[in-house]
Write a protein that holds these residues in place. Structure first.
Motif, PDB file in Angstrom:
ATOM      1  N   GLY A  16       0.731  -1.011  -0.039  1.00 45.69           N
ATOM      2  CA  GLY A  16       0.031   0.042   0.108  1.00 45.69           C
ATOM      3  C   GLY A  16       0.780   1.250   0.023  1.00 45.69           C
ATOM      4  N   SER A  17       0.303   2.609   0.212  1.00 43.76           N
ATOM      5  CA  SER A  17       0.669   3.635   0.163  1.00 43.76           C
ATOM      6  C   SER A  17       0.321   4.526   1.113  1.00 43.76           C
ATOM      7  CB  SER A  17       0.477   4.230  -1.269  1.00 43.76           C
ATOM      8  OG  SER A  17       0.760   3.641  -2.089  1.00 43.76           O
ATOM      9  N   LEU A  18       1.264   5.552   1.754  1.00 42.58           N
ATOM     10  CA  LEU A  18       1.015   6.425   2.792  1.00 42.58           C
ATOM     11  C   LEU A  18       1.832   7.796   2.365  1.00 42.58           C
ATOM     12  CD1 LEU A  18      -0.545   6.443   5.582  1.00 42.58           C
ATOM     13  CD2 LEU A  18       1.569   5.831   6.443  1.00 42.58           C
ATOM     14  N   ARG A  19       1.124   8.778   2.812  1.00 41.69           N
ATOM     15  CA  ARG A  19       1.775   9.918   2.575  1.00 41.69           C
ATOM     16  C   ARG A  19       2.105  10.858   3.952  1.00 41.69           C
ATOM     17  NH1 ARG A  19       0.879  15.776  -0.814  1.00 41.69           N
ATOM     18  NH2 ARG A  19      -0.726  16.164   0.955  1.00 41.69           N
ATOM     19  N   LEU A  20       3.197  11.132   4.463  1.00 42.55           N
ATOM     20  CA  LEU A  20       3.626  11.919   5.399  1.00 42.55           C
ATOM     21  C   LEU A  20       3.705  13.403   4.985  1.00 42.55           C
ATOM     22  CD1 LEU A  20       6.007   9.522   7.249  1.00 42.55           C
ATOM     23  CD2 LEU A  20       3.356   9.705   7.650  1.00 42.55           C
ATOM     24  N   SER A  21       3.291  14.142   5.686  1.00 43.64           N
ATOM     25  CA  SER A  21       3.762  15.671   5.705  1.00 43.64           C
ATOM     26  C   SER A  21       4.280  16.204   7.070  1.00 43.64           C
ATOM     27  CB  SER A  21       2.576  16.574   5.319  1.00 43.64           C
ATOM     28  OG  SER A  21       1.551  16.387   6.366  1.00 43.64           O
ATOM     29  N   CYS A  22       5.078  17.168   6.810  1.00 44.04           N
ATOM     30  CA  CYS A  22       5.682  17.848   7.939  1.00 44.04           C
ATOM     31  C   CYS A  22       5.701  19.527   7.724  1.00 44.04           C
ATOM     32  CB  CYS A  22       7.051  17.410   7.963  1.00 44.04           C
ATOM     33  SG  CYS A  22       8.058  18.335   9.378  1.00 44.04           S
ATOM     34  N   ALA A  23       5.088  20.155   8.720  1.00 38.66           N
ATOM     35  CA  ALA A  23       5.299  21.570   8.697  1.00 38.66           C
ATOM     36  C   ALA A  23       5.971  22.368   9.398  1.00 38.66           C
ATOM     37  CB  ALA A  23       3.869  21.995   9.191  1.00 38.66           C
ATOM     38  N   ALA A  24       6.846  23.253   8.964  1.00 38.48           N
ATOM     39  CA  ALA A  24       7.936  23.964   9.578  1.00 38.48           C
ATOM     40  C   ALA A  24       7.438  25.149  10.241  1.00 38.48           C
ATOM     41  CB  ALA A  24       9.218  23.975   8.648  1.00 38.48           C
ATOM     42  N   SER A  25       7.899  25.467  11.309  1.00 37.79           N
ATOM     43  CA  SER A  25       7.363  26.801  11.959  1.00 37.79           C
ATOM     44  C   SER A  25       8.488  27.299  12.858  1.00 37.79           C
ATOM     45  CB  SER A  25       6.212  26.707  12.615  1.00 37.79           C
ATOM     46  OG  SER A  25       6.324  25.960  13.711  1.00 37.79           O
ATOM     47  N   GLY A  26       8.491  28.595  12.976  1.00 39.85           N
ATOM     48  CA  GLY A  26       9.734  29.307  13.973  1.00 39.85           C
ATOM     49  C   GLY A  26      10.521  30.085  13.133  1.00 39.85           C
ATOM     50  N   THR A  27      11.712  30.008  13.280  1.00 43.32           N
ATOM     51  CA  THR A  27      12.689  30.754  12.818  1.00 43.32           C
ATOM     52  C   THR A  27      13.185  29.980  11.142  1.00 43.32           C
ATOM     53  OG1 THR A  27      13.380  31.863  14.516  1.00 43.32           O
ATOM     54  CG2 THR A  27      14.791  31.883  12.737  1.00 43.32           C
ATOM     55  N   ILE A  28      12.523  29.739  10.423  1.00 42.06           N
ATOM     56  CA  ILE A  28      12.600  28.691   9.258  1.00 42.06           C
ATOM     57  C   ILE A  28      13.474  29.284   8.005  1.00 42.06           C
ATOM     58  CG2 ILE A  28      10.758  27.355  10.027  1.00 42.06           C
ATOM     59  CD1 ILE A  28       9.055  28.711   7.709  1.00 42.06           C
ATOM     60  N   PHE A  29      13.827  30.602   8.142  1.00 39.16           N
ATOM     61  CA  PHE A  29      14.525  31.275   7.015  1.00 39.16           C
ATOM     62  C   PHE A  29      15.946  30.577   6.502  1.00 39.16           C
ATOM     63  CE2 PHE A  29      18.045  33.583   9.100  1.00 39.16           C
ATOM     64  CZ  PHE A  29      17.358  34.019  10.301  1.00 39.16           C
ATOM     65  N   ARG A  30      16.504  30.415   5.424  1.00 42.75           N
ATOM     66  CA  ARG A  30      17.655  29.850   5.156  1.00 42.75           C
ATOM     67  C   ARG A  30      17.793  28.534   5.550  1.00 42.75           C
ATOM     68  NH1 ARG A  30      22.082  34.458   5.729  1.00 42.75           N
ATOM     69  NH2 ARG A  30      23.260  33.018   4.437  1.00 42.75           N
ATOM     70  N   LEU A  31      16.759  27.727   5.611  1.00 39.61           N
ATOM     71  CA  LEU A  31      16.948  26.252   5.748  1.00 39.61           C
ATOM     72  C   LEU A  31      17.704  25.522   4.828  1.00 39.61           C
ATOM     73  CD1 LEU A  31      13.451  25.167   7.322  1.00 39.61           C
ATOM     74  CD2 LEU A  31      15.657  25.239   8.439  1.00 39.61           C
ATOM     75  N   ASN A  32      18.763  24.712   5.057  1.00 43.06           N
ATOM     76  CA  ASN A  32      19.536  24.236   3.812  1.00 43.06           C
ATOM     77  C   ASN A  32      18.915  23.145   3.255  1.00 43.06           C
ATOM     78  OD1 ASN A  32      21.607  26.040   4.154  1.00 43.06           O
ATOM     79  ND2 ASN A  32      22.597  24.894   5.876  1.00 43.06           N
ATOM     80  N   SER A  33      18.127  22.395   4.081  1.00 41.96           N
ATOM     81  CA  SER A  33      17.359  20.922   3.527  1.00 41.96           C
ATOM     82  C   SER A  33      16.373  20.606   4.618  1.00 41.96           C
ATOM     83  CB  SER A  33      18.301  19.885   3.256  1.00 41.96           C
ATOM     84  OG  SER A  33      18.879  19.460   4.591  1.00 41.96           O
ATOM     85  N   MET A  34      15.254  19.728   4.122  1.00 41.37           N
ATOM     86  CA  MET A  34      14.602  19.159   5.129  1.00 41.37           C
ATOM     87  C   MET A  34      14.573  17.589   4.648  1.00 41.37           C
ATOM     88  SD  MET A  34      11.353  21.868   5.487  1.00 41.37           S
ATOM     89  CE  MET A  34      10.935  20.694   6.868  1.00 41.37           C
ATOM     90  N   GLY A  35      14.002  16.896   5.475  1.00 42.64           N
ATOM     91  CA  GLY A  35      14.321  15.450   5.170  1.00 42.64           C
ATOM     92  C   GLY A  35      13.606  14.470   6.090  1.00 42.64           C
ATOM     93  N   ALA A  74       5.680  27.668  -0.351  1.00 46.20           N
ATOM     94  CA  ALA A  74       4.841  28.617   0.160  1.00 46.20           C
ATOM     95  C   ALA A  74       4.100  28.056   1.515  1.00 46.20           C
ATOM     96  CB  ALA A  74       3.938  28.564  -0.836  1.00 46.20           C
ATOM     97  N   LYS A  75       4.198  26.732   1.664  1.00 46.42           N
ATOM     98  CA  LYS A  75       3.506  26.174   2.875  1.00 46.42           C
ATOM     99  C   LYS A  75       4.589  25.938   3.896  1.00 46.42           C
ATOM    100  CE  LYS A  75      -0.755  24.878   0.639  1.00 46.42           C
ATOM    101  NZ  LYS A  75      -1.666  23.617   0.153  1.00 46.42           N
ATOM    102  N   ASP A  76       5.827  25.898   3.608  1.00 46.69           N
ATOM    103  CA  ASP A  76       6.649  25.447   4.477  1.00 46.69           C
ATOM    104  C   ASP A  76       6.638  24.048   4.996  1.00 46.69           C
ATOM    105  OD1 ASP A  76       6.674  28.766   6.093  1.00 46.69           O
ATOM    106  OD2 ASP A  76       7.990  28.055   4.598  1.00 46.69           O
ATOM    107  N   LYS A  77       6.274  23.353   3.904  1.00 40.34           N
ATOM    108  CA  LYS A  77       5.987  21.836   4.385  1.00 40.34           C
ATOM    109  C   LYS A  77       6.553  21.045   3.458  1.00 40.34           C
ATOM    110  CE  LYS A  77       1.142  21.662   6.090  1.00 40.34           C
ATOM    111  NZ  LYS A  77      -0.124  21.241   5.971  1.00 40.34           N
ATOM    112  N   VAL A  78       7.163  19.819   3.941  1.00 38.36           N
ATOM    113  CA  VAL A  78       7.892  18.731   3.006  1.00 38.36           C
ATOM    114  C   VAL A  78       6.963  17.662   3.314  1.00 38.36           C
ATOM    115  CG1 VAL A  78       9.272  18.040   5.081  1.00 38.36           C
ATOM    116  CG2 VAL A  78       9.964  17.770   2.908  1.00 38.36           C
ATOM    117  N   TYR A  79       6.921  16.761   2.211  1.00 37.66           N
ATOM    118  CA  TYR A  79       6.264  15.520   2.116  1.00 37.66           C
ATOM    119  C   TYR A  79       7.179  14.235   1.796  1.00 37.66           C
ATOM    120  CZ  TYR A  79       2.699  19.276   1.300  1.00 37.66           C
ATOM    121  OH  TYR A  79       1.893  20.231   1.429  1.00 37.66           O
TER     122      TYR A  79
END
Length: 114
Positions: A16-35, A74-79
């Motif tokens: 099967g399949s599943l999608r995870l999401s992650c929302a970033a907040s706070g001081t998020i400018f200049r994040l080098n990467s997400m994962g 735009a949403k500061d999210k990673v999936y």
């Protein structure tokens, strides 16, 4: 500081399949990467996937071809889209963000049944 909040994981059958999401907040400018990292019972935490500021993607060999990481700036999210799930994918999945250090979410449980 950066705060990361993962979506609720879930229980899915193998294949099967599943999608995870992650929302970033706070001081998020200049994040080098997400994962994403994961930790299975009795095992060490391991890298799953990452996406850089320039959208360069990297994957662990074990998930290549099955998982896809993406981001919505735009949403500061990673999936993390997880397809063809296997029982060995069962783990707690952690969202990460990297700037001056690695920031971690609290984790979300993904269970894959046979």
């Amino acid at each position: 500081q950066v705060q990361l909040a993962e979506s609720v994981g879930g229980l899915v059958q193998a294949g099967g399949s599943l999608r995870l999401s992650c929302a970033a907040s706070g001081t998020i400018f200049r994040l080098n990467s997400m994962g994403w990292y994961r930790q299975a019972p009795g095992k060490q935490r391991e890298f799953v996937a990452s996406i850089s500021l320039s959208a360069t993607k990297n994957y662990a060999d074990s998930v290549t071809g099955r998982f896809t990481i993406s981001k919505d700036v735009a949403k500061d999210k990673v999936y993390l889209q997880m397809n063809s799930l296997k029982t060995e994918d069962k783990a707690v999945y952690y969202c990460t963000a990297t700037r001056d250090k690695i920031y971690w979410g609290r984790g979300t449980q993904v269970t894959v049944s046979a």
